[in-house]
Scaffold this motif. Structure first.
Motif, PDB file in Angstrom:
ATOM      1  N   ALA A  39       0.861  -1.183   0.000  1.00  0.00           N
ATOM      2  CA  ALA A  39       0.000   0.000   0.000  1.00  0.00           C
ATOM      3  C   ALA A  39       0.896   1.231   0.000  1.00  0.00           C
ATOM      4  O   ALA A  39       1.625   1.479   0.962  1.00  0.00           O
ATOM      5  CB  ALA A  39      -0.913   0.000   1.216  1.00  0.00           C
ATOM      6  N   PHE A  40       0.863   1.977  -1.095  1.00  0.00           N
ATOM      7  CA  PHE A  40       1.643   3.212  -1.218  1.00  0.00           C
ATOM      8  C   PHE A  40       0.872   4.360  -0.580  1.00  0.00           C
ATOM      9  O   PHE A  40      -0.346   4.471  -0.758  1.00  0.00           O
ATOM     10  CB  PHE A  40       1.897   3.549  -2.692  1.00  0.00           C
ATOM     11  N   THR A  41       1.569   5.228   0.119  1.00  0.00           N
ATOM     12  CA  THR A  41       0.970   6.429   0.695  1.00  0.00           C
ATOM     13  C   THR A  41       0.972   7.515  -0.372  1.00  0.00           C
ATOM     14  O   THR A  41       2.026   7.891  -0.883  1.00  0.00           O
ATOM     15  CB  THR A  41       1.768   6.907   1.927  1.00  0.00           C
ATOM     16  N   LEU A  42      -0.207   8.011  -0.716  1.00  0.00           N
ATOM     17  CA  LEU A  42      -0.330   9.013  -1.768  1.00  0.00           C
ATOM     18  C   LEU A  42      -0.060  10.418  -1.233  1.00  0.00           C
ATOM     19  O   LEU A  42      -0.405  10.739  -0.092  1.00  0.00           O
ATOM     20  CB  LEU A  42      -1.715   8.943  -2.401  1.00  0.00           C
ATOM     21  N   LEU A  43       0.529  11.236  -2.064  1.00  0.00           N
ATOM     22  CA  LEU A  43       0.855  12.612  -1.710  1.00  0.00           C
ATOM     23  C   LEU A  43      -0.393  13.383  -1.299  1.00  0.00           C
ATOM     24  O   LEU A  43      -0.382  14.123  -0.319  1.00  0.00           O
ATOM     25  CB  LEU A  43       1.552  13.307  -2.885  1.00  0.00           C
ATOM     26  N   MET A  96      11.278   8.663  -3.721  1.00  0.00           N
ATOM     27  CA  MET A  96      12.137   7.855  -2.859  1.00  0.00           C
ATOM     28  C   MET A  96      12.140   8.350  -1.412  1.00  0.00           C
ATOM     29  O   MET A  96      11.797   9.500  -1.128  1.00  0.00           O
ATOM     30  CB  MET A  96      13.562   7.856  -3.417  1.00  0.00           C
ATOM     31  N   GLN A  97      12.569   7.497  -0.532  1.00  0.00           N
ATOM     32  CA  GLN A  97      12.583   7.750   0.906  1.00  0.00           C
ATOM     33  C   GLN A  97      13.327   9.031   1.268  1.00  0.00           C
ATOM     34  O   GLN A  97      12.924   9.754   2.167  1.00  0.00           O
ATOM     35  CB  GLN A  97      13.229   6.554   1.605  1.00  0.00           C
ATOM     36  N   ASP A 120       7.396   7.338  -0.530  1.00  0.00           N
ATOM     37  CA  ASP A 120       7.928   6.103   0.064  1.00  0.00           C
ATOM     38  C   ASP A 120       8.805   6.491   1.258  1.00  0.00           C
ATOM     39  O   ASP A 120      10.002   6.224   1.285  1.00  0.00           O
ATOM     40  CB  ASP A 120       8.704   5.314  -0.978  1.00  0.00           C
ATOM     41  N   THR A 121       8.200   7.125   2.255  1.00  0.00           N
ATOM     42  CA  THR A 121       8.949   7.746   3.358  1.00  0.00           C
ATOM     43  C   THR A 121       9.763   6.761   4.194  1.00  0.00           C
ATOM     44  O   THR A 121      10.762   7.157   4.786  1.00  0.00           O
ATOM     45  CB  THR A 121       8.005   8.532   4.292  1.00  0.00           C
ATOM     46  N   GLN A 122       9.378   5.517   4.233  1.00  0.00           N
ATOM     47  CA  GLN A 122      10.129   4.514   5.011  1.00  0.00           C
ATOM     48  C   GLN A 122      10.986   3.612   4.117  1.00  0.00           C
ATOM     49  O   GLN A 122      11.714   2.765   4.622  1.00  0.00           O
ATOM     50  CB  GLN A 122       9.161   3.651   5.829  1.00  0.00           C
ATOM     51  N   GLY A 123      10.876   3.768   2.794  1.00  0.00           N
ATOM     52  CA  GLY A 123      11.650   2.944   1.875  1.00  0.00           C
ATOM     53  C   GLY A 123      11.107   1.538   1.689  1.00  0.00           C
ATOM     54  O   GLY A 123      11.721   0.706   1.028  1.00  0.00           O
ATOM     55  N   GLU A 124       9.931   1.283   2.234  1.00  0.00           N
ATOM     56  CA  GLU A 124       9.331  -0.051   2.153  1.00  0.00           C
ATOM     57  C   GLU A 124       8.969  -0.419   0.714  1.00  0.00           C
ATOM     58  O   GLU A 124       9.178  -1.553   0.274  1.00  0.00           O
ATOM     59  CB  GLU A 124       8.092  -0.124   3.053  1.00  0.00           C
ATOM     60  N   GLY A 125       8.427   0.523  -0.024  1.00  0.00           N
ATOM     61  CA  GLY A 125       8.072   0.252  -1.420  1.00  0.00           C
ATOM     62  C   GLY A 125       9.298  -0.108  -2.236  1.00  0.00           C
ATOM     63  O   GLY A 125       9.297  -1.101  -2.976  1.00  0.00           O
ATOM     64  N   VAL A 132      15.003  -1.359  -4.945  1.00  0.00           N
ATOM     65  CA  VAL A 132      15.248  -0.231  -5.849  1.00  0.00           C
ATOM     66  C   VAL A 132      16.149   0.779  -5.142  1.00  0.00           C
ATOM     67  O   VAL A 132      15.848   1.230  -4.041  1.00  0.00           O
ATOM     68  CB  VAL A 132      13.923   0.453  -6.264  1.00  0.00           C
ATOM     69  N   GLN A 133      17.259   1.102  -5.762  1.00  0.00           N
ATOM     70  CA  GLN A 133      18.166   2.110  -5.236  1.00  0.00           C
ATOM     71  C   GLN A 133      18.467   3.171  -6.272  1.00  0.00           C
ATOM     72  O   GLN A 133      18.647   4.335  -5.941  1.00  0.00           O
ATOM     73  CB  GLN A 133      19.457   1.466  -4.736  1.00  0.00           C
TER      74      GLN A 133
END
Length: 169
Positions: A39-43, A96-97, A120-125, A132-133
């Motif tokens: 689940a992505f957090t939307l802006l 990106m985070q 993706d504030t926690q980098g989980e996505g 992905v880096q």
């Protein structure tokens, strides 16, 4: 054990090189794999779960406001999205985070991006989508939410246009 004739080795090497060239720089195509459940957090608030992409052709683009290539390719993604939106294309640009949410919001506002933006504030996505880096990294999903292409770096937009057109047909 007999060795392969030099000609056969050269033919096999040429076939591998041609296959790699068709795939494009930084792109791979393997047997499709399921998009990760996330689940992505939307802006703009709320969330978008990858399950909601089921039944639609989709692009998921990991990017950053500090990435020169990402910034340069956004107008092309806008045109691509506008071309195929009415045919059912869905696009999600995932910041990106390390990207500050206020920078992302300002970028989206000034560029008037017409597709959904996730933070993706926690980098989980990024972790779930294959660690992905490098940005940009773009995933093309078919209607069954299978990843059919992963592109690291700027896509060949003509090729991407053709692939999307085929998937939407």
């Amino acid at each position: 054990m007999p060795s392969l004739p030099r000609r056969k080795i050269l033919q096999a090497s040429a076939a591998v090189a041609a296959t790699a060239a068709v795939g494009g720089l930084g792109a791979w195509a393997t047997a499709p794999e399921a998009a990760p459940a996330h689940a992505f957090t939307l802006l703009e608030g709320g969330s978008l779960h990858t399950a909601e992409l089921q039944g639609r052709v989709a692009l998921v683009n990991f990017w950053a406001t500090s990435c020169v290539t990402c910034v340069a390719e956004m107008p092309q993604f806008v045109r691509l999205f506008q071309t195929f939106q009415a045919s059912g294309l869905r696009m999600l640009a995932v910041a990106m985070q390390y990207d500050r949410p206020d920078y992302v919001a300002e970028f989206v506002r000034t560029r008037q991006l017409p597709f959904q933006i996730a933070l993706d504030t926690q980098g989980e996505g990024a972790r779930l989508w294959g660690e992905v880096q490098a940005t940009p990294t773009t995933f093309l999903l078919d209607r069954q939410s299978q990843i059919v292409q992963r592109i690291v770096g700027a896509p060949d937009f003509a090729e991407l246009h053709t692939r999307i057109q085929r998937l939407l047909a």
